[in-house]
Design an enzyme around this catalytic site. Structure first.
Site, short mmCIF file in Angstrom:
data_model
loop_
_atom_site.label_atom_id
_atom_site.label_comp_id
_atom_site.label_asym_id
_atom_site.label_seq_id
_atom_site.Cartn_x
_atom_site.Cartn_y
_atom_site.Cartn_z
N CYS A 161 72.12 16.99 -17.31
CA CYS A 161 73.52 17.30 -17.01
C CYS A 161 73.98 16.58 -15.75
O CYS A 161 73.75 17.06 -14.63
CB CYS A 161 73.70 18.81 -16.87
SG CYS A 161 75.39 19.24 -16.47
N CYS A 202 76.34 18.53 -13.55
CA CYS A 202 75.73 19.63 -12.80
C CYS A 202 74.92 19.11 -11.62
O CYS A 202 74.96 19.68 -10.53
CB CYS A 202 74.76 20.44 -13.66
SG CYS A 202 75.34 20.83 -15.29
N ASP A 203 74.16 18.04 -11.82
CA ASP A 203 73.14 17.66 -10.85
C ASP A 203 73.37 16.32 -10.15
O ASP A 203 72.63 15.98 -9.22
CB ASP A 203 71.76 17.60 -11.55
CG ASP A 203 71.39 18.96 -12.15
OD1 ASP A 203 71.77 19.97 -11.55
OD2 ASP A 203 70.74 18.99 -13.20
#
Ligand code: NAP
Length: 311
Positions: free
Chosen positions: A134, A137-138
């Site tokens: 992701c 997300c990261d």
């Protein structure tokens, strides 16, 4: 039997929310089981440019949040839980949510698909320590670092482009020299000066398990056989998805990759059980097609319940 739901929807992505909007508007008071990844794949993406009605595009998480609010406005309920197994042999169907059991007259399966991993032992051990599926997300954690993205489809292109916001360099590693990505996405990635392409190349190992962080990848060229190490601080996977249908075991038909088989768009082989979105669609897999099949599933439930009410 008390407390039997008219319809339960498993999954809260695009298909699940759309089914919830239609079922709620039909006064069926749907309960949506949100699952492990609430909001589904749209909640992990950035700008969605191809969902009709948003000429400037819309952020995936915003789109999914809007859908949920729309469903809730008509009375859909949401439960943060995960379906572990189901008994579909008789109605009402029995759903196991951890220690809790739920009964329902009909079921819409919109459990989607989850990120696919390469399956390397060190990859699994380093998830959350530099290995991720992701980018939204990261990606932020790798500001100023060099990153690798794996895959040759739209997801990989999108991730690579997004990650150039943070990374000094993104190496896109693809196992072939032909791409599944759409022309427009591929061209955007190719034009981005921070993205370098490594084709006909596979990841053989992820370093460094002893440091508990990603320090590099061991690569192999599939045509020449050449092997080498590429130093990177993170590896993002964009290699497709696997359908989330294991909880139904053999009660429903699946294809060889585990996608639920449906006939007449959304009918499974069990009357009263419908499947929509990415768990049954390996061909189109778009937000708009998932929404469309979610709508179909809810309309079928409405018809089914009308025909079977108090029989
Ligand atoms: P995809 O189109 O199936 O592409 C998966 C890629 O990963 C392929 O290039 C495949 O290689 C590679 N791959 C699969 N397993 C692998 C493995 N074990 N090792 C190495 N490489 C592997 O999946 P996707 O990119 O997730 O896209 C899915 C759908 O969502 C598509 O319809 C796409 O258009 C859509 N999507 C659209 C957007 C957008 O428009 N913004 C963004 C994301 C996704 P091979 O080609 O060799 O099989």
């Amino acid at each position: 039997m008390e407390n039997v739901r008219k319809v339960v929807i498993v999954g809260s992505g695009c298909a699940g929310h759309t089914a919830a909007i239609y079922a709620a508007r039909a006064n069926l008071k749907p309960l949506v089981i949100e699952g492990h990844e609430p909001g589904g794949q749209l909640s992990l993406t950035t700008l969605v440019e191809n969902f009709p009605g948003f000429p400037e595009g819309i952020q995936g998480p915003q789109l999914i949040d809007n859908m949920r609010k729309q469903a809730e406005r008509f009375g859909a309920e949401y439960q943060l839980a995960h379906l572990s197994s189901a008994d579909l042999t008789q109605r009402p169907f029995k759903l196991q949510l951890g220690h809790h059991i739920l009964h329902t007259e009909s079921l819409i399966i919109a459990s989607g698909a989850s990120a696919r991993w390469l399956g390397l032992p060190n990859e699994q051990a380093l998830i959350g320590h530099g290995v991720s599926s992701c980018a939204t997300c990261d990606g932020f954690f790798f500001s100023g670092k060099e990153i690798a993205v794996i895959g040759g489809g739209d997801s990989a292109m999108e991730e690579a482009i997004f990650l150039t916001r943070f990374a000094t360099k993104v190496t896109l590693i693809h196992r072939r020299d032909q791409f599944r990505a759409s022309k427009i996405m591929l061209e955007r990635a190719q034009k981005n000066e921070k993205i370098q392409f490594l084709l006909d190349t596979v990841v053989e190992d992820v370093h460094d398990i002893t440091k508990k962080e990603v320090t590099g990848l061991h690569l192999r060229n599939t045509k020449t056989g050449k092997e080498w190490d590429l130093p990177v601080s993170a590896m993002f996977l964009g290699i497709g998805h696997v359908p989330n249908a294991k909880m139904f075991g053999r009660q429903l038909e699946t294809d060889q990759d585990g996608y639920l088989k449906t006939r007449d768009f959304v009918h499974t082989r069990v009357p009263g059980v419908y499947a929509c979105g990415d768990v049954q669609d390996r061909r189109y897999r778009q937000a708009i097609t998932a929404a469309g099949s979610g709508c179909m599933a809810a309309l079928e439930v409405e018809k089914f319940l009308e025909e079977h009410e108090s029989k």
